[in-house]
Design a protein around this motif. Structure first.
Motif, PDB file in Angstrom:
ATOM      1  N   THR A 177     -20.522  59.079 -39.793  1.00  0.00           N
ATOM      2  CA  THR A 177     -19.085  58.806 -39.754  1.00  0.00           C
ATOM      3  C   THR A 177     -18.484  59.041 -38.380  1.00  0.00           C
ATOM      4  OG1 THR A 177     -18.575  61.058 -40.502  1.00  0.00           O
ATOM      5  CG2 THR A 177     -18.806  59.355 -42.195  1.00  0.00           C
ATOM      6  N   ARG A 178     -18.947  60.073 -37.675  1.00  0.00           N
ATOM      7  CA  ARG A 178     -18.507  60.399 -36.315  1.00  0.00           C
ATOM      8  C   ARG A 178     -17.043  60.830 -36.213  1.00  0.00           C
ATOM      9  NH1 ARG A 178     -21.699  58.952 -31.960  1.00  0.00           N
ATOM     10  NH2 ARG A 178     -23.711  58.059 -32.538  1.00  0.00           N
ATOM     11  N   VAL A 185     -16.119  67.133 -44.272  1.00  0.00           N
ATOM     12  CA  VAL A 185     -17.326  66.679 -44.969  1.00  0.00           C
ATOM     13  C   VAL A 185     -17.716  67.668 -46.059  1.00  0.00           C
ATOM     14  CG1 VAL A 185     -19.801  66.240 -44.719  1.00  0.00           C
ATOM     15  CG2 VAL A 185     -18.204  65.357 -43.009  1.00  0.00           C
ATOM     16  N   LEU A 186     -17.643  68.951 -45.744  1.00  0.00           N
ATOM     17  CA  LEU A 186     -18.086  69.980 -46.681  1.00  0.00           C
ATOM     18  C   LEU A 186     -17.244  69.981 -47.959  1.00  0.00           C
ATOM     19  CD1 LEU A 186     -20.192  72.183 -46.960  1.00  0.00           C
ATOM     20  CD2 LEU A 186     -18.596  73.783 -45.921  1.00  0.00           C
ATOM     21  N   LEU A 213     -19.972  58.229 -47.430  1.00  0.00           N
ATOM     22  CA  LEU A 213     -19.718  57.178 -46.453  1.00  0.00           C
ATOM     23  C   LEU A 213     -18.786  56.128 -47.032  1.00  0.00           C
ATOM     24  CD1 LEU A 213     -23.416  56.597 -45.299  1.00  0.00           C
ATOM     25  CD2 LEU A 213     -21.760  58.209 -44.341  1.00  0.00           C
ATOM     26  N   SER A 214     -18.158  55.376 -46.139  1.00  0.00           N
ATOM     27  CA  SER A 214     -17.372  54.233 -46.569  1.00  0.00           C
ATOM     28  C   SER A 214     -18.309  53.117 -47.013  1.00  0.00           C
ATOM     29  CB  SER A 214     -16.483  53.738 -45.425  1.00  0.00           C
ATOM     30  OG  SER A 214     -17.291  53.194 -44.386  1.00  0.00           O
ATOM     31  N   GLU A 217     -20.008  51.653 -43.953  1.00  0.00           N
ATOM     32  CA  GLU A 217     -21.044  52.536 -43.398  1.00  0.00           C
ATOM     33  C   GLU A 217     -22.276  52.559 -44.300  1.00  0.00           C
ATOM     34  OE1 GLU A 217     -17.931  55.678 -41.258  1.00  0.00           O
ATOM     35  OE2 GLU A 217     -18.594  55.972 -43.327  1.00  0.00           O
ATOM     36  N   THR A 218     -22.056  52.548 -45.599  1.00  0.00           N
ATOM     37  CA  THR A 218     -23.182  52.527 -46.533  1.00  0.00           C
ATOM     38  C   THR A 218     -23.984  51.242 -46.374  1.00  0.00           C
ATOM     39  OG1 THR A 218     -21.971  53.887 -48.124  1.00  0.00           O
ATOM     40  CG2 THR A 218     -23.836  52.635 -48.964  1.00  0.00           C
ATOM     41  N   GLN A 219     -23.288  50.123 -46.218  1.00  0.00           N
ATOM     42  CA  GLN A 219     -23.951  48.834 -46.047  1.00  0.00           C
ATOM     43  C   GLN A 219     -24.782  48.802 -44.772  1.00  0.00           C
ATOM     44  OE1 GLN A 219     -24.154  46.326 -48.166  1.00  0.00           O
ATOM     45  NE2 GLN A 219     -25.409  45.115 -46.747  1.00  0.00           N
ATOM     46  N   GLN A 220     -24.270  49.423 -43.720  1.00  0.00           N
ATOM     47  CA  GLN A 220     -25.012  49.440 -42.458  1.00  0.00           C
ATOM     48  C   GLN A 220     -26.254  50.311 -42.554  1.00  0.00           C
ATOM     49  OE1 GLN A 220     -22.143  50.721 -39.545  1.00  0.00           O
ATOM     50  NE2 GLN A 220     -21.228  48.685 -39.315  1.00  0.00           N
ATOM     51  N   LEU A 221     -26.127  51.451 -43.241  1.00  0.00           N
ATOM     52  CA  LEU A 221     -27.261  52.368 -43.344  1.00  0.00           C
ATOM     53  C   LEU A 221     -28.278  51.909 -44.380  1.00  0.00           C
ATOM     54  CD1 LEU A 221     -28.254  55.049 -42.159  1.00  0.00           C
ATOM     55  CD2 LEU A 221     -27.097  56.233 -44.035  1.00  0.00           C
TER      56      LEU A 221
END
Length: 377
Positions: A177-178, A185-186, A213-214, A217-221
């Motif tokens: 996510t950066r 996150v926690l 993840l969004s 982001e999920t699609q990219q990973l």
């Protein structure tokens, strides 16, 4: 401001070099504008008028030479403006990198498979960290924590991450996510306390194998949705099954139990008395505990066969067309399985596994990937 100056100087230069008949509106006004742009803030309106008047007179005496000079100045100005813009962009991107200034401290037992999982993740991604070896008898190193198990990962000295799978999932989420802080996150991994079958309070995290993840982001990973499901399945398998095969195999016989505790004492943090006590009394105790674990998990009399089958099932799941379960690069399941198996290195159980299963090629490639920090990029 810099871009405006460059554009104005370029217009002035071209007007100077044009024939007089092609200069619309006269050169004086353009040069005066250029002078005013550079001097208005420094000397005020009156000073600007004086300087512009002087510059106009100079132009009338040597227009073409001045035009060349102005064009050259404008070009240099454009170069400097572009250079500064690029440098500023690079600095901003570097400041967004999550590894910049991220201080990690890992509280661990070196021979713990769950701690080894976390180290495998940190090593592969090239995240620098400090190790605090915890004395397994007194555990003074973590007396400040209400959570009394290892691994514990402290982030920047004030954010505490517990549970190996939560540590890995939250760090991976942060790296992807950066823009999200570790504290935020926690919050996605809340603790859930309950009583187990023996009436003991345990802490669990139901979503610990998820990355927060969004959709983009999920699609990219995970370009294929099945990749994410597969990764989660085998991460859970490593925690719920593979890790329970370690103790019965490394404490299978009295000789193996002694060799295992000799390794544990050598690599761990024990006083002289604690080391002696752990090696002989602990080895004897773990020999009998391993027998109970074999019964609890319904293992075969020859527990090596369960280890061999588990490892070969893992290799079969990867298949012949992939280097890792993650494809060309290890995914979180690869790192989890590697971390669990790595704690047996140097012991008889590890040598038997390498000689009697098909895991050697994958395991050596994982060693190389972790050693070279191949996940940094």
């Amino acid at each position: 401001m810099a871009a405006s100056c460059v554009r104005l100087f370029a217009k002035v230069g071209w007007r100077v070099l044009e024939p007089q008949s092609h200069r619309p509106g006269g050169l004086s006004s353009l040069v005066a504008d250029a002078a005013l742009l550079g001097t208005r803030r420094a000397v005020g309106p009156a000073g600007a008028r004086l300087r512009s008047a002087g510059l106009v007179a100079g132009v009338r005496g040597g227009g073409r030479a001045l035009g060349c000079a102005v064009l050259l100045g404008g070009g240099l100005g454009l170069y400097q403006a572009a250079r500064c813009s690029v440098q500023r962009h690079l600095a901003e991107e570097e400041s967004k990198a999550p590894r910049a200034g991220l201080q990690l401290t890992l509280y661990q037992y070196k021979t713990c498979p769950f701690c080894s999982k976390v180290r495998a993740f940190l090593d592969y991604h090239g995240l620098p960290y400090t190790v605090v070896e915890v004395n397994p008898v007194m555990r003074q190193e973590i007396k400040w924590s209400s959570y009394r198990k290892v691994p514990i990962l402290m982030v920047d000295g004030d954010v505490q991450l517990n549970d190996s799978s939560v540590i890995i999932s939250s760090l991976k989420t942060f790296l992807v996510t950066r823009q999200t802080s570790m504290t935020e996150v926690l919050r996605c991994y809340p603790e859930m306390k309950s009583l187990n079958e023996r009436g003991k309070e345990v802490t669990e995290y139901n979503n610990k194998y998820w990355l927060m993840l969004s959709q983009e982001e999920t699609q990219q990973l995970y370009p294929d949705k099945e990749e994410q499901k597969e990764e989660m399945k085998w991460r859970r398998w490593a925690d719920d099954w593979l890790v329970h095969l370690i103790s019965p195999n490394v404490y299978r016989t009295t000789g193996e139990a002694l060799a295992s505790f000799d390794y544990i004492v050598r690599e761990g943090k024990f006083s002289t008395f604690e080391g002696f006590f752990a090696k002989y009394v602990g080895a004897a105790a773990m020999f009998f505990i391993a027998k109970r674990l074999k019964s609890r998990h319904n293992l075969q009399d020859d527990v090596r066969q369960d280890l061999y089958k588990a490892v070969d099932d893992w290799v079969a799941a990867i298949g012949r067309k992939r280097t890792f379960m993650g494809g060309d690069r290890p995914n979180l399941a690869d790192l989890a399985v590697f971390g669990v198996l790595r704690v047996m290195e140097g012991l008889e159980a590890f040598n038997d596994m390498m000689n009697n299963t098909k895991v050697r090629r994958w395991y050596r490639r994982m060693e190389e990937a972790a050693l070279n920090h191949e996940g940094r990029h």
